[in-house]
Motif scaffolding. Structure first.
Motif, PDB file in Angstrom:
ATOM      1  N   ILE A   7       0.563  -1.408   0.112  1.00  0.00           N
ATOM      2  CA  ILE A   7       0.157   0.054  -0.086  1.00  0.00           C
ATOM      3  C   ILE A   7       1.318   0.754  -0.378  1.00  0.00           C
ATOM      4  O   ILE A   7       1.656   1.021   0.841  1.00  0.00           O
ATOM      5  N   ILE A   8       0.779   2.263  -1.181  1.00  0.00           N
ATOM      6  CA  ILE A   8       0.796   2.932  -0.721  1.00  0.00           C
ATOM      7  C   ILE A   8       0.400   5.056  -0.361  1.00  0.00           C
ATOM      8  O   ILE A   8      -0.519   4.627  -0.861  1.00  0.00           O
ATOM      9  N   GLY A   9       1.087   4.878   0.962  1.00  0.00           N
ATOM     10  CA  GLY A   9       0.070   5.898   1.801  1.00  0.00           C
ATOM     11  C   GLY A   9      -0.928   5.440   2.740  1.00  0.00           C
ATOM     12  O   GLY A   9      -1.465   4.236   2.301  1.00  0.00           O
ATOM     13  N   TYR A  10      -1.160   5.860   3.755  1.00  0.00           N
ATOM     14  CA  TYR A  10      -1.380   4.840   4.848  1.00  0.00           C
ATOM     15  C   TYR A  10      -2.007   6.706   5.793  1.00  0.00           C
ATOM     16  O   TYR A  10      -1.814   6.438   7.045  1.00  0.00           O
ATOM     17  N   GLY A  11      -2.795   6.907   5.167  1.00  0.00           N
ATOM     18  CA  GLY A  11      -3.712   8.363   5.424  1.00  0.00           C
ATOM     19  C   GLY A  11      -5.089   7.794   5.795  1.00  0.00           C
ATOM     20  O   GLY A  11      -5.279   6.482   6.115  1.00  0.00           O
ATOM     21  N   LEU A  12      -6.177   8.310   5.919  1.00  0.00           N
ATOM     22  CA  LEU A  12      -7.650   7.961   5.935  1.00  0.00           C
ATOM     23  C   LEU A  12      -7.785   6.376   5.373  1.00  0.00           C
ATOM     24  O   LEU A  12      -8.529   5.445   5.644  1.00  0.00           O
ATOM     25  N   ALA A  13      -8.073   6.586   3.844  1.00  0.00           N
ATOM     26  CA  ALA A  13      -8.011   5.346   2.589  1.00  0.00           C
ATOM     27  C   ALA A  13      -6.312   4.353   3.350  1.00  0.00           C
ATOM     28  O   ALA A  13      -7.308   3.615   3.148  1.00  0.00           O
ATOM     29  N   GLY A  14      -5.663   4.693   3.311  1.00  0.00           N
ATOM     30  CA  GLY A  14      -4.711   3.922   3.415  1.00  0.00           C
ATOM     31  C   GLY A  14      -4.606   3.061   4.560  1.00  0.00           C
ATOM     32  O   GLY A  14      -5.008   1.656   5.425  1.00  0.00           O
ATOM     33  N   SER A  15      -5.267   3.747   5.968  1.00  0.00           N
ATOM     34  CA  SER A  15      -5.730   3.273   7.175  1.00  0.00           C
ATOM     35  C   SER A  15      -6.805   2.103   7.788  1.00  0.00           C
ATOM     36  O   SER A  15      -6.959   1.230   8.420  1.00  0.00           O
ATOM     37  N   VAL A  16      -7.947   2.968   6.988  1.00  0.00           N
ATOM     38  CA  VAL A  16      -9.025   2.857   7.120  1.00  0.00           C
ATOM     39  C   VAL A  16      -9.846   1.714   6.665  1.00  0.00           C
ATOM     40  O   VAL A  16     -10.615   0.827   6.761  1.00  0.00           O
ATOM     41  N   PHE A  17      -9.450   1.784   5.211  1.00  0.00           N
ATOM     42  CA  PHE A  17     -10.274   1.635   4.267  1.00  0.00           C
ATOM     43  C   PHE A  17      -9.131   0.079   3.566  1.00  0.00           C
ATOM     44  O   PHE A  17      -9.598  -1.098   3.536  1.00  0.00           O
ATOM     45  N   HIS A  18      -8.593   0.815   3.282  1.00  0.00           N
ATOM     46  CA  HIS A  18      -7.412  -0.798   2.533  1.00  0.00           C
ATOM     47  C   HIS A  18      -6.528  -1.336   3.233  1.00  0.00           C
ATOM     48  O   HIS A  18      -7.349  -3.021   3.130  1.00  0.00           O
ATOM     49  N   ALA A  19      -6.154  -0.837   4.271  1.00  0.00           N
ATOM     50  CA  ALA A  19      -5.256  -1.958   5.117  1.00  0.00           C
ATOM     51  C   ALA A  19      -6.110  -2.991   5.706  1.00  0.00           C
ATOM     52  O   ALA A  19      -5.968  -4.516   5.787  1.00  0.00           O
ATOM     53  N   PRO A  20      -7.324  -2.733   6.419  1.00  0.00           N
ATOM     54  CA  PRO A  20      -7.809  -3.464   7.303  1.00  0.00           C
ATOM     55  C   PRO A  20      -8.600  -5.311   6.115  1.00  0.00           C
ATOM     56  O   PRO A  20      -8.691  -6.078   6.250  1.00  0.00           O
ATOM     57  N   LEU A  21      -9.281  -4.093   5.217  1.00  0.00           N
ATOM     58  CA  LEU A  21      -9.652  -5.124   4.206  1.00  0.00           C
ATOM     59  C   LEU A  21      -8.596  -5.859   3.355  1.00  0.00           C
ATOM     60  O   LEU A  21      -8.693  -7.214   3.306  1.00  0.00           O
ATOM     61  N   ILE A  22      -7.411  -5.341   3.186  1.00  0.00           N
ATOM     62  CA  ILE A  22      -6.763  -6.686   2.358  1.00  0.00           C
ATOM     63  C   ILE A  22      -6.185  -7.545   3.431  1.00  0.00           C
ATOM     64  O   ILE A  22      -6.131  -8.780   2.870  1.00  0.00           O
ATOM     65  N   ASP A  23      -5.883  -6.392   4.669  1.00  0.00           N
ATOM     66  CA  ASP A  23      -5.778  -8.356   5.910  1.00  0.00           C
ATOM     67  C   ASP A  23      -6.538  -9.128   5.823  1.00  0.00           C
ATOM     68  O   ASP A  23      -6.159 -10.262   6.683  1.00  0.00           O
ATOM     69  N   ALA A  24      -7.653  -8.815   5.831  1.00  0.00           N
ATOM     70  CA  ALA A  24      -9.264  -9.528   6.176  1.00  0.00           C
ATOM     71  C   ALA A  24      -9.461 -10.556   4.971  1.00  0.00           C
ATOM     72  O   ALA A  24     -10.310 -11.127   4.843  1.00  0.00           O
ATOM     73  N   ALA A  25      -8.967 -10.061   3.960  1.00  0.00           N
ATOM     74  CA  ALA A  25      -9.375 -10.916   2.319  1.00  0.00           C
ATOM     75  C   ALA A  25      -8.468 -12.091   2.344  1.00  0.00           C
ATOM     76  O   ALA A  25      -6.862 -12.285   2.289  1.00  0.00           O
TER      77      ALA A  25
END
Length: 354
Positions: free
Chosen positions: A11-29
């Motif tokens: 993931i490039i970017g760990y603001g709202l989009a990276g930390s709230v949406f992408h990282a948790p969903l990727i980690d859970a998928a």
């Protein structure tokens, strides 16, 4: 890919989009492994390391490209102006790409990305997560079941109450920033309308600046006439002191109305995870109604499922199949954004080419 056939994701970017949406969903998928996170912010890097200790932290995208052989897929969750250059760099590093919406600031830039991905034979998709909102899924099911009859008008709103502007790049009027509510909230509404009712032949818009000294729109309306005759009326606002229905869809047999936003975003912000057993207990979805004149009955909205986007990414990436969101569909949305800007500036209806 990893030894157990997991797709390795950075993931490039760990603001709202990276930390709230992408990282948790990727980690859970299922089928994905969160392997790397890029952020130059020390505080965010600390949060990322605590939340995902097995992911490698990088300060810059350049460092990530140096280790491109350790990844299969990169998610671009950085500010809009960086979407095209970072996605292009990822493709040239031989990596598949997921780009947070919008795919790029302008349709021509998005088209260049799509063309380059096709030329290189690489995976490219766009995170249009609102296709997996509870009300949107409910409406699709009602249409399939014929509950509404022939749909004639689609009214959809994303409205917020922020009396004072939220600081940041989204308030910048520089064209490359792609700021304002049309790009932010309107991109979702336009995408949903296109998925439901297909290509658009004309666009009208009123893009207003309500905040003092505002450089971008913060209170806007877009009207689309689809080739099939359906009219989509879309509202997006940061300054709505009272929010209207999330959706009102009028058909020849009945209407569907839904109040309140899908609850997945708030649940993710609160730290809930879609792979946890109590996930649905933490998601407060809106209330839907099916109405025909004086007859009205409450209906249970279908549960939303942002996780399904990333599970489809894992599946289609491994099999070399069509991604969950075709980048060409994102280009069509950006062409409507541009038409809406012209329509508002010129105070006229813009006809789109066939």
């Amino acid at each position: 890919m990893s030894e157990n056939n997991e797709v390795r994701v950075g993931i490039i970017g760990y603001g709202l989009a990276g930390s709230v949406f992408h990282a948790p969903l990727i980690d859970a998928a299922r089928g994905l492994r969160l392997s790397a996170i890029v952020t130059s912010n020390p505080d965010r890097a600390g949060e990322a390391k605590q939340a995902y200790p097995n992911a490698t932290l990088y300060d810059t995208a350049g460092q990530l490209w140096h280790d491109a052989d350790k990844l299969d897929l990169v998610v671009i969750a950085s500010p809009n102006r960086t979407h095209k250059p970072l996605a292009m760099a990822a493709l040239h590093a031989g990596l598949g790409v997921v780009v947070d919406k919008p795919l790029a600031a302008h349709a021509d830039d998005a088209r260049e990305l799509a063309d380059e991905a096709e030329r290189l034979g690489l995976f490219l998709t766009v995170f249009q997560n609102r296709r997996w909102d509870s009300d949107f899924l409910t409406l699709q099911q009602l249409m399939v079941d014929g509950e509404l009859g022939e749909v004639r008008r689609f009214e959809s709103r994303f409205e917020r109450w922020r009396p004072e502007p939220k600081p940041g790049w989204r308030q910048s009027g520089a064209p490359e920033e792609a700021g304002g509510v049309l790009y932010d909230l309107g991109a979702h509404l336009i995408d949903q309308a296109l998925v439901l009712f297909g290509p658009v032949k004309s666009v009208y818009a009123e893009l207003e600046h309500r905040y003092p000294d505002a450089e971008v729109d913060d209170d806007s309306f877009v009207a689309l006439t689809h080739h099939n005759g359906v009219r989509s009326h879309l509202w997006m606002s940061s300054v709505a002191a009272q929010c209207g229905p999330r959706m009102r869809v009028l058909g020849s047999r009945a209407a569907y109305t839904s109040f309140g936003l899908d609850g997945q975003e708030n649940a993710l912000k609160a730290g809930a995870r879609p792979d946890q057993s109590d996930w649905l207990d933490n998601v407060e979805d809106g209330q839907g109604y099916l109405t025909a004149g004086s007859e009205e009955r409450a209906i249970q909205n279908v549960p939303g499922g942002y996780l399904r986007f990333y599970e489809r990414v894992a599946e289609t990436f491994r099999k070399g199949e069509k991604p969950p969101v075709d980048p060409r569909e994102a280009i069509a949305g950006l062409e409507i954004v541009a038409a809406a800007q012209h329509a508002s500036a010129e105070r006229r209806v813009i006809e789109l080419p066939e």
